[in-house]
Design an enzyme around this catalytic site. Structure first.
Site, PDB file in Angstrom:
ATOM      1  N   LYS A  69       0.805  -1.228   0.000  1.00 50.04           N
ATOM      2  CA  LYS A  69       0.000   0.000   0.000  1.00 50.04           C
ATOM      3  C   LYS A  69       0.839   1.280   0.000  1.00 50.04           C
ATOM      4  O   LYS A  69       0.406   2.296  -0.537  1.00 50.04           O
ATOM      5  CB  LYS A  69      -0.933   0.022   1.218  1.00 50.04           C
ATOM      6  CG  LYS A  69      -2.089  -0.948   1.093  1.00 50.04           C
ATOM      7  CD  LYS A  69      -3.038  -0.789   2.266  1.00 50.04           C
ATOM      8  CE  LYS A  69      -4.209  -1.740   2.125  1.00 50.04           C
ATOM      9  NZ  LYS A  69      -5.247  -1.517   3.120  1.00 50.04           N
ATOM     10  N   ASP A 105     -10.108   3.032   1.867  1.00 42.30           N
ATOM     11  CA  ASP A 105     -10.279   2.397   3.184  1.00 42.30           C
ATOM     12  C   ASP A 105     -10.949   3.348   4.182  1.00 42.30           C
ATOM     13  O   ASP A 105     -11.918   2.981   4.852  1.00 42.30           O
ATOM     14  CB  ASP A 105      -8.919   1.972   3.762  1.00 42.30           C
ATOM     15  CG  ASP A 105      -8.392   0.695   3.150  1.00 42.30           C
ATOM     16  OD1 ASP A 105      -9.201  -0.126   2.680  1.00 42.30           O
ATOM     17  OD2 ASP A 105      -7.157   0.517   3.135  1.00 42.30           O
TER      18      ASP A 105
END
Ligand code: NAP
Length: 280
Positions: A69, A105
């Site tokens: 990420k 997210d």
């Protein structure tokens, strides 16, 4: 699949446990979109090759999960503002060869929290347990949503301090020690567990003493295996409202789906699909 099929997928390592392929492929199918979602196990040393593959093969986009990420940032052409503030990307969109990084997210978490509990986040005081990757994403999004005060408590105090400092341009944010939790918990509206304490197989573990939980709290846990953690069970017993972790997973996926397809995601179907997989 045919010669018109548009490809998406997830890059991770390990990635074989991911439920995203089932969730997205069901969603594409229900909207009769000729898209497919695959799962790609990419070793850290192969990440740059994998990103070149997205460009070369003309994938519409990918999700990015642990451990890529943050590592993927230098390989992208543009980073969306929220992803930039979070410092990590979980979704890439290929716009005619330009790779744009997003982070769904935090936004996914906030949407799930609002839609599943009806809470208005603006002006709320929130206690966040943990300061890892997920804590970072949700705290930035909670701050952008107008939270009045964020308190961060982390086992490793230095990481909690760093996260609180990085949030100060967005909201009032302070790190506190675990021992200071009792002195703030009566003032907070929401407690969010972003630690892995209570996750399968350690389902009897709880990150804070149940005696600290009270009926004016909304207690939220990012863990979705088990679906209802010990923290949430104890919170419910004390009359608190609860918010489970599965919604964050569904909504982060729904936002990625919308970025790739331009269509509204079939949230209920996605939730049902993941629930079926979890119950297998
Ligand atoms: P991470 O970056 O590794 O962070 C883990 C966090 O948990 C750190 O703050 C760590 O503290 C803390 N921690 C771990 N063991 C602990 C213990 N025994 N006592 C106290 N604190 C402890 O992981 P992450 O990616 O943020 O994920 C964290 C959790 O969120 C996981 O349970 C994951 O499944 C869940 N999650 C859910 C979703 C969803 O869609 N619902 C999405 C992402 C993550 P230290 O800094 O001291 O190590």
């Amino acid at each position: 699949m045919d010669s018109h099929t548009i490809m998406t997928g997830v890059l991770g390592f390990p990635v074989r446990h991911s439920l995203s392929p089932q969730m997205h492929n069901k969603a594409f199918q229900s909207l009769q979109l000729n898209f497919r979602y695959g799962s790609f196990s990419v070793e850290p040393s192969k990440l740059s090759d994998a990103v070149r593959g997205i460009r070369g093969l003309g994938f519409r986009g990918v999700n990015v999960t642990i451990p890529h990420k943050v590592a993927i940032l230098p390989y992208l052409d543009e980073i969306d503002q929220e992803a930039s503030l979070i410092g990590a990307v979980n979704t890439v969109v290929n716009e005619n060869g330009r790779l744009i990084g997003y982070n769904t997210d935090g936004r996914g978490y906030v949407q799930s929290l609002k839609e599943e509990t009806g809470i208005e986040i603006t002006g709320k005081k929130i206690l966040i347990l943990g300061a890892g990757g997920a804590a970072r994403a949700i705290s930035v999004s909670l701050a952008l949503e107008g939270a009045e005060q964020l308190w961060i408590a982390n086992r490793t105090p230095e990481k909690g301090k760093q996260l609180a400092q990085s949030l100060q341009s967005l909201s009032k944010a302070d790190d506190i020690s675990w021992a200071e939790i009792p002195s703030v918990i009566q003032q907070v509206a929401v407690v969010v567990n972003t630690t892995s304490v209570g996750m399968f197989p350690n389902i009897e573990e709880i990150p804070i003493s149940p005696d600290l939980l009270h009926s004016n709290l909304l207690v939220s846990d990012l863990i979705y295996n088990p679906m209802e953690t010990k923290l949430l069970i104890e919170a419910e017993k004390r009359g608190a409202s609860i918010h489970k972790g599965l919604g964050m997973f569904i909504y982060q996926g729904a936002l990625a789906f919308q970025l790739w397809t331009g269509k509204e995601a079939p949230i209920s179907l996605m939730r049902e699909t993941v629930l079926q997989e979890l119950l297998k």
